[in-house]
Motif scaffolding. Structure first.
Motif, PDB file in Angstrom:
ATOM      1  N   TYR A  12      93.957 -78.255 -40.934  1.00  0.00           N
ATOM      2  CA  TYR A  12      93.596 -78.623 -42.296  1.00  0.00           C
ATOM      3  C   TYR A  12      92.197 -79.219 -42.424  1.00  0.00           C
ATOM      4  O   TYR A  12      91.697 -79.386 -43.524  1.00  0.00           O
ATOM      5  CB  TYR A  12      94.598 -79.635 -42.857  1.00  0.00           C
ATOM      6  CG  TYR A  12      95.960 -79.068 -43.089  1.00  0.00           C
ATOM      7  CD1 TYR A  12      96.217 -78.209 -44.161  1.00  0.00           C
ATOM      8  CD2 TYR A  12      97.011 -79.358 -42.229  1.00  0.00           C
ATOM      9  CE1 TYR A  12      97.474 -77.678 -44.374  1.00  0.00           C
ATOM     10  CE2 TYR A  12      98.270 -78.836 -42.440  1.00  0.00           C
ATOM     11  CZ  TYR A  12      98.496 -77.993 -43.515  1.00  0.00           C
ATOM     12  OH  TYR A  12      99.745 -77.463 -43.700  1.00  0.00           O
ATOM     13  N   GLN A  13      91.601 -79.560 -41.295  1.00  0.00           N
ATOM     14  CA  GLN A  13      90.312 -80.235 -41.350  1.00  0.00           C
ATOM     15  C   GLN A  13      89.508 -79.930 -40.093  1.00  0.00           C
ATOM     16  O   GLN A  13      90.064 -79.779 -39.001  1.00  0.00           O
ATOM     17  CB  GLN A  13      90.500 -81.749 -41.471  1.00  0.00           C
ATOM     18  CG  GLN A  13      89.240 -82.534 -41.720  1.00  0.00           C
ATOM     19  CD  GLN A  13      89.533 -84.029 -41.811  1.00  0.00           C
ATOM     20  OE1 GLN A  13      89.778 -84.678 -40.801  1.00  0.00           O
ATOM     21  NE2 GLN A  13      89.500 -84.569 -43.030  1.00  0.00           N
ATOM     22  N   ARG A  30      83.081 -84.423 -41.193  1.00  0.00           N
ATOM     23  CA  ARG A  30      84.328 -83.653 -41.292  1.00  0.00           C
ATOM     24  C   ARG A  30      84.333 -82.859 -42.585  1.00  0.00           C
ATOM     25  O   ARG A  30      83.608 -83.150 -43.524  1.00  0.00           O
ATOM     26  CB  ARG A  30      85.549 -84.564 -41.202  1.00  0.00           C
ATOM     27  CG  ARG A  30      85.652 -85.633 -42.286  1.00  0.00           C
ATOM     28  CD  ARG A  30      86.742 -86.624 -41.927  1.00  0.00           C
ATOM     29  NE  ARG A  30      86.398 -87.375 -40.715  1.00  0.00           N
ATOM     30  CZ  ARG A  30      87.296 -87.958 -39.921  1.00  0.00           C
ATOM     31  NH1 ARG A  30      88.580 -87.861 -40.207  1.00  0.00           N
ATOM     32  NH2 ARG A  30      86.905 -88.629 -38.859  1.00  0.00           N
ATOM     33  N   ARG A  31      85.193 -81.854 -42.639  1.00  0.00           N
ATOM     34  CA  ARG A  31      85.303 -81.017 -43.827  1.00  0.00           C
ATOM     35  C   ARG A  31      86.713 -80.454 -43.897  1.00  0.00           C
ATOM     36  O   ARG A  31      87.257 -79.993 -42.894  1.00  0.00           O
ATOM     37  CB  ARG A  31      84.275 -79.878 -43.768  1.00  0.00           C
ATOM     38  CG  ARG A  31      84.096 -79.104 -45.076  1.00  0.00           C
ATOM     39  CD  ARG A  31      82.967 -78.108 -44.909  1.00  0.00           C
ATOM     40  NE  ARG A  31      82.544 -77.544 -46.191  1.00  0.00           N
ATOM     41  CZ  ARG A  31      82.523 -76.240 -46.450  1.00  0.00           C
ATOM     42  NH1 ARG A  31      82.937 -75.364 -45.537  1.00  0.00           N
ATOM     43  NH2 ARG A  31      82.092 -75.794 -47.610  1.00  0.00           N
ATOM     44  N   ASP A  32      87.289 -80.500 -45.076  1.00  0.00           N
ATOM     45  CA  ASP A  32      88.663 -80.027 -45.266  1.00  0.00           C
ATOM     46  C   ASP A  32      88.699 -78.539 -45.586  1.00  0.00           C
ATOM     47  O   ASP A  32      87.764 -77.975 -46.162  1.00  0.00           O
ATOM     48  CB  ASP A  32      89.339 -80.787 -46.411  1.00  0.00           C
ATOM     49  CG  ASP A  32      89.583 -82.243 -46.092  1.00  0.00           C
ATOM     50  OD1 ASP A  32      89.620 -82.583 -44.896  1.00  0.00           O
ATOM     51  OD2 ASP A  32      89.725 -83.043 -47.031  1.00  0.00           O
ATOM     52  N   ALA A  61      75.207 -81.562 -41.275  1.00  0.00           N
ATOM     53  CA  ALA A  61      75.449 -82.958 -41.654  1.00  0.00           C
ATOM     54  C   ALA A  61      75.211 -83.895 -40.470  1.00  0.00           C
ATOM     55  O   ALA A  61      74.631 -84.985 -40.632  1.00  0.00           O
ATOM     56  CB  ALA A  61      76.871 -83.110 -42.178  1.00  0.00           C
ATOM     57  N   LEU A  62      75.633 -83.499 -39.276  1.00  0.00           N
ATOM     58  CA  LEU A  62      75.457 -84.345 -38.100  1.00  0.00           C
ATOM     59  C   LEU A  62      73.983 -84.519 -37.749  1.00  0.00           C
ATOM     60  O   LEU A  62      73.531 -85.629 -37.447  1.00  0.00           O
ATOM     61  CB  LEU A  62      76.209 -83.737 -36.912  1.00  0.00           C
ATOM     62  CG  LEU A  62      77.735 -83.765 -36.973  1.00  0.00           C
ATOM     63  CD1 LEU A  62      78.327 -82.938 -35.837  1.00  0.00           C
ATOM     64  CD2 LEU A  62      78.263 -85.197 -36.917  1.00  0.00           C
ATOM     65  N   ILE A  63      73.244 -83.427 -37.771  1.00  0.00           N
ATOM     66  CA  ILE A  63      71.818 -83.511 -37.440  1.00  0.00           C
ATOM     67  C   ILE A  63      71.086 -84.408 -38.431  1.00  0.00           C
ATOM     68  O   ILE A  63      70.257 -85.245 -38.060  1.00  0.00           O
ATOM     69  CB  ILE A  63      71.204 -82.100 -37.401  1.00  0.00           C
ATOM     70  CG1 ILE A  63      71.780 -81.308 -36.218  1.00  0.00           C
ATOM     71  CG2 ILE A  63      69.683 -82.169 -37.302  1.00  0.00           C
ATOM     72  CD1 ILE A  63      71.393 -79.845 -36.200  1.00  0.00           C
ATOM     73  N   ALA A  64      71.451 -84.274 -39.709  1.00  0.00           N
ATOM     74  CA  ALA A  64      70.799 -85.091 -40.736  1.00  0.00           C
ATOM     75  C   ALA A  64      71.168 -86.561 -40.590  1.00  0.00           C
ATOM     76  O   ALA A  64      70.298 -87.450 -40.684  1.00  0.00           O
ATOM     77  CB  ALA A  64      71.195 -84.580 -42.121  1.00  0.00           C
ATOM     78  N   GLU A  65      72.451 -86.853 -40.356  1.00  0.00           N
ATOM     79  CA  GLU A  65      72.892 -88.246 -40.260  1.00  0.00           C
ATOM     80  C   GLU A  65      72.300 -88.935 -39.039  1.00  0.00           C
ATOM     81  O   GLU A  65      71.867 -90.094 -39.104  1.00  0.00           O
ATOM     82  CB  GLU A  65      74.427 -88.317 -40.198  1.00  0.00           C
ATOM     83  CG  GLU A  65      74.959 -89.739 -40.095  1.00  0.00           C
ATOM     84  CD  GLU A  65      76.468 -89.804 -39.927  1.00  0.00           C
ATOM     85  OE1 GLU A  65      76.962 -90.813 -39.405  1.00  0.00           O
ATOM     86  OE2 GLU A  65      77.153 -88.834 -40.317  1.00  0.00           O
ATOM     87  N   ALA A  66      72.293 -88.236 -37.904  1.00  0.00           N
ATOM     88  CA  ALA A  66      71.806 -88.857 -36.675  1.00  0.00           C
ATOM     89  C   ALA A  66      70.286 -88.938 -36.636  1.00  0.00           C
ATOM     90  O   ALA A  66      69.720 -89.749 -35.894  1.00  0.00           O
ATOM     91  CB  ALA A  66      72.314 -88.079 -35.467  1.00  0.00           C
ATOM     92  N   GLY A  67      69.622 -88.080 -37.418  1.00  0.00           N
ATOM     93  CA  GLY A  67      68.171 -88.068 -37.419  1.00  0.00           C
ATOM     94  C   GLY A  67      67.567 -87.563 -36.130  1.00  0.00           C
ATOM     95  O   GLY A  67      66.462 -87.966 -35.751  1.00  0.00           O
TER      96      GLY A  67
END
Length: 505
Positions: A12-13, A30-32, A61-67
């Motif tokens: 589901y995710q 994460r993404r549903d 999203a991970l690359i953007a968040e972690a910078g």
């Protein structure tokens, strides 16, 4: 080393993490998505819209968040639900929705036919597993018979992780652990595909190339780099099934160590020194050449809690529903006031291997409340899990240490009920991020940045759940097992009626 990327596609995710060389999590995402149930007993995903779209979204999203710069990512590993059955054309395009793992029971007739033709003992000896709803071979035969035009157009039949690796690298590969679920098409002694047991299912060249999970399958190609934001040329491992990556995440490595995963289904993996031969359990080579795995799984567990919330807790705020239901259940005593739940709402996998099993609440009276029902549901899953652990003991594989993992470990009532029902102590690591964290570790292992034993440093033990001796559970557990036996014929007749059949004379 930089960092490693791990992404897992669940029922589901989907979840992903970026992790540095010490095990520190730099970013999570994460993404549903949804499981498609076009008819009872069927379960499907859309490979492009669910699996690949999730991978792309989470990676960006991970690359953007972690910078971090894409070039700082040393390696990528992914895992996904499995084993699945997905036919693709010569360009790698999906030809239909992916048929999911053991929760999809559409190939029951093919399972029965192949078992009769080949022989159950011969299948077990060669493939390590009886043919059940978890096996992919019968589902490929179902495809050939029921969707002949799709079968004819299929250049390859792959599983979920294979599809992700193909999208990233252009390589069509599968790890041995996953391939063992393709019975009767995999020979566990030779660790290779085989077609002499069932030569008419599919030509073996239409199956993926075999590898070990932590081997590098290929490198991110230009097209995948444009979509995901990863650097072209980044190494990608072969990957594995989500449950195996989850076991890695909590340090299950040595013989006698077991993972008990609380997810959409309960899934169990014990690493063993030798192959366990028992038709009630599943077998596969472990992720590395010198070890084995004995596995088991329920058909519904977390899925059942979602079903209950969606149909019987509509009055509760969705983000508070599980906590409120648990609070209601806590007001009722262990044993739920003499109420039993059989959690076989999608048939049952181990140890029953009965796709026609059905769920039930038994013992209802006018004093029972929603709290009683929810407690009985969690206790029913706990009793089913106890039945699985009892089967391991009967097979001579009693675990020495059990590590609990998955979203369900946040549900203390469920966790404690399982320890109480099964009489086992459960260990919980500091990080219960799940398969994506194990993927990140496997990526670091493939990159040569860590040794296998370093996972204990990455993720130390944090707490334990001790079993309690509850008279109610001692009384209810044998009744739980007897209830299935005594209602099995009725459940099978009801399943036949639901498929449009007539009542037996």
């Amino acid at each position: 080393m930089g960092c490693t990327l791990g992404i897992d596609i669940g029922t589901y995710q989907s979840k992903g993490v970026l992790v540095d060389e010490t095990g520190r999590v730099l970013a999570e995402a994460r993404r549903d998505h949804r499981m498609i149930v076009p008819r009872p007993g069927w379960a499907e995903h859309r490979a492009e819209e669910d699996w690949w779209a999730d991978f792309v979204h989470i990676t960006r999203a991970l690359i953007a968040e972690a910078g971090v710069a894409p070039g700082e990512i040393a390696a990528v590993a992914c895992s996904a639900i499995g084993p699945c059955m997905l036919p693709v054309d010569a360009a790698g395009r999906p030809l239909m929705n992916a048929v999911l793992y053991g929760v999809d029971t559409r190939a029951a007739a093919e399972i029965e036919e192949l078992t009769g033709e080949i022989g159950a003992e011969r299948i077990l000896a060669r493939c390590g597993n009886a043919l059940t709803s978890q096996a992919v071979g019968p589902k490929i035969l179902w495809l050939k018979r029921n969707r002949p035009e799709i079968f004819a157009a299929a250049a390859k039949v792959m599983t979920s992780t294979s599809y992700l690796v193909m999208k990233l690298t252009g390589e069509c590969v599968i790890d041995h652990y996953t391939a063992a679920n393709f019975a009767p098409l995999y020979d566990v002694a030779r660790r290779d595909w085989c077609d002499d047991l069932a030569p008419d299912i599919i030509p073996l060249e239409r199956l993926p190339r075999l590898m070990w999970s932590a081997e590098i399958a290929g490198h991110v190609n230009d097209a995948a780099a444009r979509e995901t934001g990863l650097a072209a040329g980044t190494p990608v491992t072969c990957g594995t099934i989500d449950a195996a990556a989850e076991a890695v995440s909590v340090g299950v490595a040595a013989p006698g160590e077991m993972m008990l995963m609380y997810g959409s289904t309960i899934f169990v993996i014990e690493v063993t020194a030798e192959r366990v031969r028992d038709a009630r359990l599943w077998y596969a080579p472990w992720l590395f050449p010198d070890r084995h795995a004995a596995m088991a799984g329920l058909a519904t567990s977390g899925t059942l809690t979602h079903w209950f919330r969606d149909h019987f807790a509509r009055d509760l705020p969705r983000d508070e529903a599980f906590a409120r239901l648990a609070a209601e259940a806590e007001t009722t005593p262990p044993g739920a006031g003499g109420l039993l739940c059989m959690p076989y709402f999608s048939g049952e996998r181990t140890p029953l291997h009965d796709p026609k099993a059905r769920g039930a609440f038994f013992g209802l009276d006018l004093t029972h409340t929603r709290g009683h029902l929810y407690r009985a549901l969690l206790e029913g899953i706990a009793f089913a899990t106890a039945h699985v652990l009892e089967t391991y003991a009967e097979a001579g594989a009693t675990p020495e240490r059990i590590f609990a993992v998955g979203g369900g470990v946040q549900n203390t009532l469920w966790l404690q009920a399982t320890s109480d029902a099964a009489g086992v102590m459960q260990r919980i690591r500091a990080r219960t991020l799940g398969a994506s964290y194990g993927d990140a570790f496997l990526a670091a292992l493939a990159a040569g940045a860590v040794d296998e034993g370093d996972i204990a440093r990455w993720n130390p033990e944090a707490r334990r759940v001790e079993p309690r001796d509850l008279p109610a559970y001692r009384a209810l557990y044998p009744l739980f097992k007897a209830l299935y036996v005594q209602t099995r014929d009725i459940a099978h007749a009801l399943e036949h009626l639901a498929d449009g059949g007539t009542a037996p004379a």
